[in-house]
Design an enzyme around this catalytic site. Sequence first.
Site, mmCIF file in Angstrom:
data_model
loop_
_atom_site.group_PDB
_atom_site.id
_atom_site.type_symbol
_atom_site.label_atom_id
_atom_site.label_comp_id
_atom_site.label_asym_id
_atom_site.label_seq_id
_atom_site.Cartn_x
_atom_site.Cartn_y
_atom_site.Cartn_z
ATOM 1 N N ASP A 125 0.876 -1.451 0.492
ATOM 2 C CA ASP A 125 -0.181 0.079 0.189
ATOM 3 C C ASP A 125 0.255 0.941 0.086
ATOM 4 O O ASP A 125 2.081 1.272 0.738
ATOM 5 C CB ASP A 125 -0.965 0.215 1.348
ATOM 6 C CG ASP A 125 -1.870 -0.949 1.052
ATOM 7 O OD1 ASP A 125 -1.854 -1.781 0.167
ATOM 8 O OD2 ASP A 125 -2.350 -1.414 2.224
HETATM 9 N N1 URA Z 1 -1.271 -5.838 3.418
HETATM 10 C C1 URA Z 1 -1.378 -4.914 3.981
HETATM 11 O O1 URA Z 1 -2.932 -4.710 4.265
HETATM 12 N N2 URA Z 1 -1.152 -3.708 3.176
HETATM 13 C C2 URA Z 1 0.611 -3.752 2.417
HETATM 14 O O2 URA Z 1 0.683 -3.269 1.791
HETATM 15 C C3 URA Z 1 0.884 -4.887 2.206
HETATM 16 C C4 URA Z 1 -0.014 -6.457 3.410
#
Ligand code: URA
Length: 234
Positions: free
Chosen positions: A101
């Site tokens: 993310d």
């Molecule tokens: N899980 C998440 O919620 N976000 C990420 O960036 C990676 C794994």
Amino acid sequence: MRLDKFLADMGEGSRSQVKEAIRKGRVLLNGKIIKNPEEKVKDTDEVLMDQRKITYTSMEYFMLYKPAGILSASKDRMAPTVLDLITEKKRKDLFPVGRLDKDTEGLLLITNDGMLAHKLLSPHNHVPKIYFVRVNGMITDEIKQQFQTGIVMDKGEIALPANIKLLSCKEAESEAELTIYEGKFHQVKRMFAAVGLMVLYLKRLSMGSLILDESLGKGGFRPLSRREIEELKG
Ligand code: URA
């Protein structure tokens, strides 16, 4: 391979730019000026452009310490992406293996090796990924147990059993290392949301055998060592 493709693949310009360079006599093949962009190049040939030797690299592998605020996409018209951070890349066909993310930090593998990416991302292979996570409450023994059994996330989607190694646990905040064996969309955040906790900070520490090199610092990158590549390929 055609001479113009060879040069474009190695980042010497777009197809039309390298064609122009070839036509202008800026490119030498085994010591001879070649003005035909379609001329074939073999592995053993020596290619010079503007007196610089150009060596062909078919596969590239980089480890990036992704900082928060950068998109994991390959290209975005508005915002910088993780690929913009890899300033030493030669190939244009690089992509990030899986996504983090925008606000997640940590290990991201960047390559053009589609076979390796498939191996690491295929849900059948259960490649472990370890995250450091800080949440806004207590990670109780019950929550640990729930994670170990498998959590039902939003929309009824089930997360496979995962392991929590608790690092600190206070009423207001807990920290842990979480190992998951799949990579569903926003998985870590959704797993914690399912037990009523919010992720405050998330950082990926490893993916399979590949471990984040903390000495890179946020935004830093380096090519993988030969050993790291071999271990990942298994
Ligand atoms: N899980 C998440 O919620 N976000 C990420 O960036 C990676 C794994």
